[in-house]
Write an enzyme that holds these catalytic residues in place. Structure first.
Site, PDB file in Angstrom:
ATOM      1  N   TYR A 146      26.765  26.477  20.162  1.00  0.00           N
ATOM      2  CA  TYR A 146      25.324  26.231  20.213  1.00  0.00           C
ATOM      3  C   TYR A 146      24.519  27.220  21.115  1.00  0.00           C
ATOM      4  CZ  TYR A 146      25.146  21.293  18.728  1.00  0.00           C
ATOM      5  OH  TYR A 146      25.306  20.162  18.258  1.00  0.00           O
ATOM      6  N   LYS A 196      41.137  21.388  19.912  1.00  0.00           N
ATOM      7  CA  LYS A 196      41.556  21.935  18.488  1.00  0.00           C
ATOM      8  C   LYS A 196      42.389  23.232  19.022  1.00  0.00           C
ATOM      9  CE  LYS A 196      41.273  21.857  13.974  1.00  0.00           C
ATOM     10  NZ  LYS A 196      42.298  20.771  13.140  1.00  0.00           N
ATOM     11  N   ASP A 228      40.216  16.067  15.046  1.00  0.00           N
ATOM     12  CA  ASP A 228      40.370  15.520  13.751  1.00  0.00           C
ATOM     13  C   ASP A 228      40.891  14.099  14.099  1.00  0.00           C
ATOM     14  OD1 ASP A 228      42.742  16.910  14.197  1.00  0.00           O
ATOM     15  OD2 ASP A 228      42.891  17.555  12.302  1.00  0.00           O
ATOM     16  N   ASP A 252      28.880  16.457  19.648  1.00  0.00           N
ATOM     17  CA  ASP A 252      27.979  16.234  18.946  1.00  0.00           C
ATOM     18  C   ASP A 252      28.403  15.329  17.909  1.00  0.00           C
ATOM     19  OD1 ASP A 252      25.141  16.166  17.672  1.00  0.00           O
ATOM     20  OD2 ASP A 252      25.940  17.718  16.378  1.00  0.00           O
ATOM     21  N   ASP A 256      27.975  10.811  17.251  1.00  0.00           N
ATOM     22  CA  ASP A 256      27.266  10.031  16.421  1.00  0.00           C
ATOM     23  C   ASP A 256      28.340   9.175  15.710  1.00  0.00           C
ATOM     24  OD1 ASP A 256      24.821  11.148  16.601  1.00  0.00           O
ATOM     25  OD2 ASP A 256      24.639  11.565  14.607  1.00  0.00           O
TER      26      ASP A 256
HETATM   27  P1  NAD Z   1      18.676  10.388  13.313  1.00  0.00           P
HETATM   28  O1  NAD Z   1      19.751  10.397  14.465  1.00  0.00           O
HETATM   29  O2  NAD Z   1      17.567  10.725  13.591  1.00  0.00           O
HETATM   30  O3  NAD Z   1      18.921   9.259  12.119  1.00  0.00           O
HETATM   31  C1  NAD Z   1      20.149   8.972  11.595  1.00  0.00           C
HETATM   32  C2  NAD Z   1      20.032   7.437  11.057  1.00  0.00           C
HETATM   33  O4  NAD Z   1      20.218   6.602  12.328  1.00  0.00           O
HETATM   34  C3  NAD Z   1      18.856   7.227  10.420  1.00  0.00           C
HETATM   35  O5  NAD Z   1      19.029   6.209   9.469  1.00  0.00           O
HETATM   36  C4  NAD Z   1      17.669   6.588  11.444  1.00  0.00           C
HETATM   37  O6  NAD Z   1      17.085   5.534  10.837  1.00  0.00           O
HETATM   38  C5  NAD Z   1      18.886   5.736  12.184  1.00  0.00           C
HETATM   39  N1  NAD Z   1      18.406   5.613  13.775  1.00  0.00           N
HETATM   40  C6  NAD Z   1      18.490   6.509  14.602  1.00  0.00           C
HETATM   41  N2  NAD Z   1      18.067   6.118  15.741  1.00  0.00           N
HETATM   42  C7  NAD Z   1      17.549   4.789  15.543  1.00  0.00           C
HETATM   43  C8  NAD Z   1      17.137   3.791  16.188  1.00  0.00           C
HETATM   44  N3  NAD Z   1      16.618   3.769  17.500  1.00  0.00           N
HETATM   45  N4  NAD Z   1      16.875   2.751  15.794  1.00  0.00           N
HETATM   46  C9  NAD Z   1      17.014   2.309  14.367  1.00  0.00           C
HETATM   47  N5  NAD Z   1      17.901   3.271  13.594  1.00  0.00           N
HETATM   48  C10 NAD Z   1      17.999   4.629  14.103  1.00  0.00           C
HETATM   49  O7  NAD Z   1      19.493  11.799  12.608  1.00  0.00           O
HETATM   50  P2  NAD Z   1      18.808  12.698  11.287  1.00  0.00           P
HETATM   51  O8  NAD Z   1      17.907  11.774  10.444  1.00  0.00           O
HETATM   52  O9  NAD Z   1      19.882  13.332  10.949  1.00  0.00           O
HETATM   53  O10 NAD Z   1      17.727  13.592  12.409  1.00  0.00           O
HETATM   54  C11 NAD Z   1      16.385  13.700  12.136  1.00  0.00           C
HETATM   55  C12 NAD Z   1      15.911  14.543  13.313  1.00  0.00           C
HETATM   56  O11 NAD Z   1      16.214  14.305  14.591  1.00  0.00           O
HETATM   57  C13 NAD Z   1      16.562  16.103  12.834  1.00  0.00           C
HETATM   58  O12 NAD Z   1      15.305  16.956  12.833  1.00  0.00           O
HETATM   59  C14 NAD Z   1      17.622  16.255  13.955  1.00  0.00           C
HETATM   60  O13 NAD Z   1      17.346  17.634  14.085  1.00  0.00           O
HETATM   61  C15 NAD Z   1      16.767  15.540  15.042  1.00  0.00           C
HETATM   62  N6  NAD Z   1      17.762  15.072  16.229  1.00  0.00           N
HETATM   63  C16 NAD Z   1      17.090  15.320  17.277  1.00  0.00           C
HETATM   64  C17 NAD Z   1      17.922  14.948  18.702  1.00  0.00           C
HETATM   65  C18 NAD Z   1      17.582  14.975  19.993  1.00  0.00           C
HETATM   66  O14 NAD Z   1      16.273  14.877  20.216  1.00  0.00           O
HETATM   67  N7  NAD Z   1      18.297  14.837  21.084  1.00  0.00           N
HETATM   68  C19 NAD Z   1      19.403  14.288  18.212  1.00  0.00           C
HETATM   69  C20 NAD Z   1      19.740  13.981  16.797  1.00  0.00           C
HETATM   70  C21 NAD Z   1      18.813  14.392  15.879  1.00  0.00           C
HETATM   71  C1  IPM Z   2      21.936  15.688  19.812  1.00  0.00           C
HETATM   72  C2  IPM Z   2      21.309  16.697  18.819  1.00  0.00           C
HETATM   73  C3  IPM Z   2      21.252  17.820  18.986  1.00  0.00           C
HETATM   74  C4  IPM Z   2      22.415  18.389  19.216  1.00  0.00           C
HETATM   75  C5  IPM Z   2      20.164  18.773  18.118  1.00  0.00           C
HETATM   76  C6  IPM Z   2      18.979  17.895  17.626  1.00  0.00           C
HETATM   77  C7  IPM Z   2      20.210  20.226  18.445  1.00  0.00           C
HETATM   78  O1  IPM Z   2      21.977  16.274  17.561  1.00  0.00           O
HETATM   79  O2  IPM Z   2      21.762  15.581  20.933  1.00  0.00           O
HETATM   80  O3  IPM Z   2      23.181  15.189  19.748  1.00  0.00           O
HETATM   81  O4  IPM Z   2      23.198  18.954  18.191  1.00  0.00           O
HETATM   82  O5  IPM Z   2      23.022  18.503  20.450  1.00  0.00           O
HETATM   83 MN    MN Z   3      23.823  14.877  17.660  1.00  0.00          MN
END
Ligand code: NAD
Ligand code: IPM
Ligand code: MN
Length: 370
Positions: A146, A196, A228, A252, A256
């Protein structure tokens, strides 16, 4: 009476919806305790770029600098909306990573917790989930791919190329490992080190440093696991894990996946701790697919407030009450739609109704002195 300044960065997408519910809980905590929170709202993310020309405006930096802690909603736009912003100002690169770098919040705690009463939310089979899941992922947050050197250009063959480097020095590695060992010492005294080292030199150094740091924690058993394989083990046998430690990118991705084994990313809060400043955010993103519909699960955001109470203000009992209040709402049979599978008998409620129920539950709990 104690008084603290809190920067509130509501963020993009579902950010404002879930932050609103977290603020409701904060207001009640003020009423129940000898404490005042001065809430300082500040623009941060994609909307900040469109309204102020930067995704991390100077005024927001000043508010964060002055704050005792930062509550941050998710940021980010849909892919199509992101394309309207120059690459380096897009909220992830333009706001979130600079926030992490500014306060060197290297220790990211991502609890993966499904108490027995919520075990049915997991998509895994009941015999795998057993009495529930209780893991903490400790993710290094300010190093690795990152933040390493990056370049793009055209090579000697006239082809566009990109180079991104994965860099860690031994100090960056040892400080996060100390954090993970200390947590393991307070929990089950087992630490899964995810790496890894069969391919990456960064993991070889990581593991060398780990062997040194481990000498300080002879009571903690270290289990070595390749990243993995860890992805598979999380699905097949998540209950073998207690504390897991890993570098930035692995953390990260695996965090998820961990949200997936709970049943929703909406159950994933987090704490990002640096030497002098901490900020608290859900592990998930801004969920553009469900934004503006009042259906997002605010557990991750309210849970991040609970983590702030624990880590920034030492309010452990009140934090426990917040967790219990949220879990109590689920135990009563309610949930937001992300966890209400059709036919599962769950009563579906909206984001704000979930927050209201948490507030009602918390009101009914004994006040904590001091
Ligand atoms: P996302 O985590 O926003 O969503 C993934 C899935 O999970 C979607 O179907 C969403 O509806 C669901 N989801 C997430 N949080 C939820 C909640 N609180 N309640 C119910 N459902 C929920 O991932 P994405 O769609 O790949 O990313 C969207 C944007 O968010 C991108 O721009 C990404 O870069 C950003 N992002 C930001 C952060 C952060 O601010 N720390 C973290 C991850 C992703
Ligand atoms: C998280 C998010 C961030 C990361 C992005 C939005 C930069 O996915 O907080 O997990 O990759 O760290
Ligand atoms: Mn993430």
């Amino acid at each position: 009476m104690k008084s603290y300044k809190l920067a509130i960065l509501a963020g993009d997408g579902i950010g404002p919806e879930i932050t609103r519910e977290a603020v409701k809980v904060l207001k009640l905590i003020e009423q129940r305790n000898d404490i005042r929170f001065e809430l300082l709202d500040a623009p941060f993310g994609g909307h900040a770029y469109f309204e102020h020309g930067h995704s991390f405006p100077e005024q927001t930096k000043a508010i964060c600098d002055a704050a005792d802690a930062i509550i941050k909603g998710p940021i980010g736009l849909s892919y199509e909306e992101s394309q309207k912003i120059p690459v380096d100002e897009q909220p992830e690169r333009g706001a979130l990573l600079p926030l992490r770098a500014r306060y060197q919040t290297y220790a990211n705690f991502r609890p993966v917790s499904l108490p027995k009463s919520l075990a049915h939310f997991s998509p895994l089979k009941p015999e795998i989930v057993g009495d529930g899941i209780d893991i903490v992922i400790v993710r290094e947050l300010v190093g690795g791919l990152y933040f390493g050197h990056k370049e793009v250009g055209v090579n000697q063959q006239g082809r566009r190329y990109v180079r991104e480097t994965l860099e860690y020095d031994e100090e960056q590695i040892s400080r996060i490992l100390h954090v993970a060992f200390k947590l393991a010492q307070r929990r089950k005294k087992v630490l899964h080190n995810i790496h890894k080292s069969n391919v990456l030199k960064s993991s070889v150094l990581w593991n060398e440093v780990l062997a040194e740091v481990a000498q300080d924690y002879p009571d903690v058993k270290v289990v070595q696991m390749l990243v993995d394989a860890a992805a598979t083990h999380l699905c097949l046998n998540p209950r073998q894990f207690d504390v897991m430690v890993m570098e930035n990118m692995f953390g990260d991705i695996l965090s998820d996946q961990a949200g997936g084994i709970l049943g929703s990313l909406g159950l994933m809060p987090s704490a990002c701790l640096g030497p002098d400043k901490a900020y608290y955010e859900p592990s998930h993103g801004s969920a553009p697919d469900i934004a503006g519909q009042n259906i997002a699960n605010p557990y991750s955001m309210i849970g991040s407030v609970a983590m702030m109470l624990e880590n920034s203000f030492g309010m452990f009992e009140e934090a426990r009450n917040v967790w219990d209040a949220m879990q109590g709402v689920f135990a009563d049979g309610y949930s937001t739609p992300d966890l209400s599978k059709p036919g599962a008998g769950v009563k579906m409620i909206s984001t704000d109704a979930f927050g209201d129920r948490v507030v009602e539950k918390l009101k009914a709990m004994p006040r904590v002195a001091g």
